[in-house]
Design a protein around this motif. Structure first.
Motif, PDB file in Angstrom:
ATOM      1  N   ALA A 162     -15.353   6.555  29.834  1.00  0.00           N
ATOM      2  CA  ALA A 162     -15.122   5.222  29.277  1.00  0.00           C
ATOM      3  C   ALA A 162     -13.710   5.074  28.687  1.00  0.00           C
ATOM      4  CB  ALA A 162     -16.157   4.946  28.183  1.00  0.00           C
ATOM      5  N   GLU A 163     -13.252   6.102  27.983  1.00  0.00           N
ATOM      6  CA  GLU A 163     -11.942   6.009  27.323  1.00  0.00           C
ATOM      7  C   GLU A 163     -10.832   5.865  28.355  1.00  0.00           C
ATOM      8  OE1 GLU A 163     -14.374   8.205  26.920  1.00  0.00           O
ATOM      9  OE2 GLU A 163     -14.166   9.357  25.080  1.00  0.00           O
ATOM     10  N   ARG A 164     -10.922   6.673  29.410  1.00  0.00           N
ATOM     11  CA  ARG A 164      -9.866   6.594  30.436  1.00  0.00           C
ATOM     12  C   ARG A 164      -9.944   5.269  31.191  1.00  0.00           C
ATOM     13  NH1 ARG A 164     -10.644  11.586  33.747  1.00  0.00           N
ATOM     14  NH2 ARG A 164     -12.529  11.833  32.502  1.00  0.00           N
ATOM     15  N   THR A 165     -11.153   4.762  31.402  1.00  0.00           N
ATOM     16  CA  THR A 165     -11.263   3.444  32.034  1.00  0.00           C
ATOM     17  C   THR A 165     -10.502   2.408  31.207  1.00  0.00           C
ATOM     18  OG1 THR A 165     -13.444   4.013  32.917  1.00  0.00           O
ATOM     19  CG2 THR A 165     -12.876   1.685  32.855  1.00  0.00           C
ATOM     20  N   ALA A 166     -10.700   2.437  29.891  1.00  0.00           N
ATOM     21  CA  ALA A 166     -10.037   1.461  29.011  1.00  0.00           C
ATOM     22  C   ALA A 166      -8.517   1.647  29.039  1.00  0.00           C
ATOM     23  CB  ALA A 166     -10.567   1.602  27.587  1.00  0.00           C
ATOM     24  N   VAL A 167      -8.071   2.911  28.965  1.00  0.00           N
ATOM     25  CA  VAL A 167      -6.615   3.162  28.959  1.00  0.00           C
ATOM     26  C   VAL A 167      -6.001   2.710  30.283  1.00  0.00           C
ATOM     27  CG1 VAL A 167      -4.815   4.951  28.920  1.00  0.00           C
ATOM     28  CG2 VAL A 167      -6.728   5.087  27.318  1.00  0.00           C
ATOM     29  N   PHE A 168      -6.664   3.024  31.387  1.00  0.00           N
ATOM     30  CA  PHE A 168      -6.083   2.676  32.691  1.00  0.00           C
ATOM     31  C   PHE A 168      -6.077   1.163  32.901  1.00  0.00           C
ATOM     32  CE2 PHE A 168      -7.598   7.097  34.290  1.00  0.00           C
ATOM     33  CZ  PHE A 168      -6.497   7.699  33.702  1.00  0.00           C
ATOM     34  N   LYS A 169      -7.092   0.482  32.413  1.00  0.00           N
ATOM     35  CA  LYS A 169      -7.081  -0.981  32.494  1.00  0.00           C
ATOM     36  C   LYS A 169      -5.879  -1.535  31.727  1.00  0.00           C
ATOM     37  CE  LYS A 169     -10.957  -3.362  31.739  1.00  0.00           C
ATOM     38  NZ  LYS A 169     -12.283  -3.657  31.121  1.00  0.00           N
ATOM     39  N   ALA A 170      -5.670  -1.020  30.515  1.00  0.00           N
ATOM     40  CA  ALA A 170      -4.587  -1.539  29.671  1.00  0.00           C
ATOM     41  C   ALA A 170      -3.216  -1.242  30.285  1.00  0.00           C
ATOM     42  CB  ALA A 170      -4.684  -0.916  28.275  1.00  0.00           C
ATOM     43  N   VAL A 171      -3.023  -0.004  30.706  1.00  0.00           N
ATOM     44  CA  VAL A 171      -1.706   0.374  31.236  1.00  0.00           C
ATOM     45  C   VAL A 171      -1.412  -0.393  32.523  1.00  0.00           C
ATOM     46  CG1 VAL A 171      -0.297   2.282  32.128  1.00  0.00           C
ATOM     47  CG2 VAL A 171      -1.730   2.640  30.115  1.00  0.00           C
ATOM     48  N   SER A 172      -2.426  -0.579  33.350  1.00  0.00           N
ATOM     49  CA  SER A 172      -2.205  -1.314  34.599  1.00  0.00           C
ATOM     50  C   SER A 172      -1.962  -2.797  34.332  1.00  0.00           C
ATOM     51  CB  SER A 172      -3.380  -1.122  35.557  1.00  0.00           C
ATOM     52  OG  SER A 172      -4.553  -1.653  35.001  1.00  0.00           O
ATOM     53  N   ASP A 173      -2.282  -3.227  33.124  1.00  0.00           N
ATOM     54  CA  ASP A 173      -2.038  -4.602  32.706  1.00  0.00           C
ATOM     55  C   ASP A 173      -0.702  -4.718  31.970  1.00  0.00           C
ATOM     56  OD1 ASP A 173      -3.038  -7.166  32.785  1.00  0.00           O
ATOM     57  OD2 ASP A 173      -4.199  -6.976  30.936  1.00  0.00           O
ATOM     58  N   GLY A 174       0.005  -3.598  31.837  1.00  0.00           N
ATOM     59  CA  GLY A 174       1.331  -3.621  31.218  1.00  0.00           C
ATOM     60  C   GLY A 174       1.349  -3.255  29.745  1.00  0.00           C
ATOM     61  N   CYS A 175       0.187  -2.842  29.170  1.00  0.00           N
ATOM     62  CA  CYS A 175       0.127  -2.472  27.745  1.00  0.00           C
ATOM     63  C   CYS A 175       0.151  -0.959  27.604  1.00  0.00           C
ATOM     64  CB  CYS A 175      -1.144  -2.994  27.093  1.00  0.00           C
ATOM     65  SG  CYS A 175      -1.194  -4.770  27.044  1.00  0.00           S
ATOM     66  N   THR A 176       1.081  -0.444  26.822  1.00  0.00           N
ATOM     67  CA  THR A 176       1.168   1.013  26.634  1.00  0.00           C
ATOM     68  C   THR A 176       1.233   1.410  25.160  1.00  0.00           C
ATOM     69  OG1 THR A 176       3.563   0.863  26.892  1.00  0.00           O
ATOM     70  CG2 THR A 176       2.296   1.465  28.867  1.00  0.00           C
ATOM     71  N   LYS A 177       1.140   0.434  24.260  1.00  0.00           N
ATOM     72  CA  LYS A 177       1.209   0.748  22.825  1.00  0.00           C
ATOM     73  C   LYS A 177      -0.140   0.438  22.183  1.00  0.00           C
ATOM     74  CE  LYS A 177       6.182  -0.006  22.063  1.00  0.00           C
ATOM     75  NZ  LYS A 177       6.485   0.933  23.082  1.00  0.00           N
ATOM     76  N   PHE A 178      -0.728   1.492  21.595  1.00  0.00           N
ATOM     77  CA  PHE A 178      -2.099   1.349  21.113  1.00  0.00           C
ATOM     78  C   PHE A 178      -2.227   1.745  19.642  1.00  0.00           C
ATOM     79  CE2 PHE A 178      -2.390   2.642  25.680  1.00  0.00           C
ATOM     80  CZ  PHE A 178      -2.716   1.378  26.159  1.00  0.00           C
ATOM     81  N   ARG A 179      -3.190   1.090  18.986  1.00  0.00           N
ATOM     82  CA  ARG A 179      -3.426   1.335  17.563  1.00  0.00           C
ATOM     83  C   ARG A 179      -4.676   2.183  17.345  1.00  0.00           C
ATOM     84  NH1 ARG A 179      -3.255  -4.129  14.395  1.00  0.00           N
ATOM     85  NH2 ARG A 179      -1.120  -3.979  15.150  1.00  0.00           N
TER      86      ARG A 179
END
Ligand code: THU
Length: 130
Positions: A54-71
């Protein structure tokens, strides 16, 4: 968004888990620096080893959407519908998170909030290759 709210989003995301082999549903809710939310679930495969957490799914969705900075990320996992037991992120997910997140990155589980450095005090990174 509070940690409790983020955890509730992770529980909600677990409803989409494709976990027919383990029967263990995991949801993750990843909060970006600019307060955008990306959720993910575990996606299993008949070959087992191609399962994506689940965690990698969320990270890959975000990065592929152009988001790389996370809180922060919240993780909720259960085989029974009871999410009270903490679902610790696996080593592969911690390594993927560490590509984008520093020591202070928050990991919210059912029993409270941790820092990435609690789980991964030392890590392989681009610095290791210099
Ligand atoms: N799983 C996750 O989604 N995240 C983790 O950090 C640990 C494990 C999933 C993978 C598999 O579908 C199921 O939980 C049982 O291992």
């Amino acid at each position: 968004m509070t940690n409790d709210e983020l955890f509730r989003e992770a529980v909600k995301a677990s409803e989409r888990a494709y976990s027919k082999y383990s029967g263990f549903s995991v949801g993750a809710a990843l909060l970006t620096d600019d307060e955008k939310l990306y959720t993910g679930c575990n996606i299993e495969n008949s070959s087992y080893s191609l399962t994506n957490c689940a965690e990698r799914t969320a990270v890959f969705k975000a990065v592929s959407d152009g988001c790389t900075k996370f809180r922060a990320i919240a993780v909720a996992g259960s085989g029974s519908g009871d999410f009270s037991k903490p679902c610790f992120p696996c080593g592969a997910c911690l390594q993927v998170l560490s590509e984008f997140c520093g020591d202070e990155f928050t990991v919210v589980l059912s029993d409270g909030a941790y820092k990435l450095s609690d789980f991964l005090p030392m890590r392989f990174s681009e610095e290791s290759m210099k």
